[in-house]
Design an enzyme around this catalytic site. Structure first.
Site, PDB file in Angstrom:
ATOM      1  N   GLU A   1      46.424  32.766  52.941  1.00  0.00           N
ATOM      2  CA  GLU A   1      46.357  33.687  51.804  1.00  0.00           C
ATOM      3  C   GLU A   1      45.034  34.428  51.865  1.00  0.00           C
ATOM      4  OE1 GLU A   1      46.928  32.604  47.715  1.00  0.00           O
ATOM      5  OE2 GLU A   1      48.508  31.184  48.243  1.00  0.00           O
TER       6      GLU A   1
ATOM      7  N   ASP B   1      41.408  33.788  38.223  1.00  0.00           N
ATOM      8  CA  ASP B   1      40.447  33.087  39.074  1.00  0.00           C
ATOM      9  C   ASP B   1      39.278  32.510  38.288  1.00  0.00           C
ATOM     10  OD1 ASP B   1      41.614  33.438  41.674  1.00  0.00           O
ATOM     11  OD2 ASP B   1      41.191  35.572  41.447  1.00  0.00           O
TER      12      ASP B   1
ATOM     13  N   TYR C   1      55.343  29.155  44.143  1.00  0.00           N
ATOM     14  CA  TYR C   1      53.933  28.769  43.965  1.00  0.00           C
ATOM     15  C   TYR C   1      53.820  27.967  42.671  1.00  0.00           C
ATOM     16  CZ  TYR C   1      48.834  29.478  44.452  1.00  0.00           C
ATOM     17  OH  TYR C   1      47.473  29.300  44.636  1.00  0.00           O
TER      18      TYR C   1
END
Length: 316
Positions: A100, A111, A225
């Site tokens: 990734e 994040d 995911y």
């Protein structure tokens, strides 16, 4: 295209007395007249191009071998794009199954502080979408594993969805992960992705309602995911044990591979999640931190190799 240059180690040309000494790459010396010298002809040989398989095909191959995919994440341009290019090669050579690559963004909502800091450093150095694509066009042909691009939606919209998909396809990207697009807004995205043979990976989390999780699983391409914890990316001391139950629930409704990410930072975590039945394990912040805090890019790449091998060794 691989180019092989074959030369003869002794060349004598008798013309006028003006001479120069030329050293060729394999250390043979030519004494030739400046006017008479003609470059040696290159023999062109085309190396066979081995196409990189997609994400789903990678998982299918690993399943046949009884293996779990190792998926590292790094931020493009941190500490610089040249180091990113080398890091991609290191990760590939150490046995990564999918890589990734994060596109730095000024407002990375999903994040944590480590990847946010990496994105800030990268942007400050002038990293942009075009420079990342240029780098990937050079590096991806040298890799044996597929690369998935991790990008927030705004930079994609800015360039136009169709143009973006064509550009990343031409660069050799095989997967796309967009953390800030809800399922309801992915229809056009998924259509453009399919048209360009890009596998669009979708997220599900520990707090996703069952019905919605099922819909996400059905729509996701490449793999599902599974976010291991509530909140942003970043290393955790332990992995949420609910992940084991979530893996079982997903596998009851779909045969698609499931990779677990967010918070996985140690070989022990990797081994634990693989033991719970995950088809892949994603490690991001721990790797990004290692590269970002290294004393030099060279030191960072050495540490990256050691750490990657330790994580890979923890997998079946």
């Amino acid at each position: 295209m691989a180019v092989a240059l074959k030369t003869t180690c002794f060349l004598q040309l008798k013309k006028k007395p003006q001479h120069h000494s030329l050293i060729c790459p394999n250390f043979c010396i030519f004494n030739v007249s400046a006017k008479a010298f003609k470059p040696p002809m290159a023999t062109l040989t085309t190396a066979p191009i081995v196409p990189i398989v997609g994400l789903a095909e990678t998982f299918a191959r690993l399943k046949q071998q009884g293996k779990v995919a190792f998926i590292p994440y790094i931020t493009a341009g941190d500490p610089d794009l040249a180091t990113t290019a080398e890091a991609l090669k290191v990760l590939d050579s150490c046995g990564s199954d999918i890589i990734e690559l994060g596109v730095p963004y000024s407002d990375p909502l999903a994040d944590g502080p480590i990847i946010q800091a990496a994105a800030t450093r990268s942007l400050a150095r002038g990293t942009n979408y075009d420079s990342i694509i240029s780098m990937l066009k050079e590096v991806i042909p040298q890799l044996s594993c597929p690369v998935a691009l991790f990008s927030y939606y705004n930079p994609i919209l800015k360039r136009g969805l169709e143009k973006f998909m064509i550009t990343i396809k031409d660069a050799g990207i095989r997967g796309l992960v967009i953390p800030d697009v809800p399922l309801e807004e992915t229809e056009i995205l998924r259509k453009e992705a399919v048209n360009n043979k890009i596998e669009l990976v979708l997220f599900t989390t520990p707090t996703t309602p069952t019905a919605r999780m099922n819909a996400i699983v059905q729509a996701s391409e490449g793999f599902v995911y599974l976010v291991s914890s509530v909140g942003v990316t970043g290393a955790r001391a332990s992995i949420n044990e609910k992940v084991q139950t979530l893996l079982q629930e997903i596998k009851e409704v779909s045969s698609k591979p499931v990779a677990v990410g967010f918070g996985i930072s140690k070989p022990e975590h990797v081994k634990q999640v693989a033991g719970w039945g995950a088809d892949g394990v994603i490690v991001g912040s721990a790797i990004v931190k290692l590269l970002g805090e290294a004393k030099s890019p060279e030191e960072g790449l050495k540490e990256l190799e050691i750490f990657t091998k330790s994580l890979k060794a923890a997998l079946p």
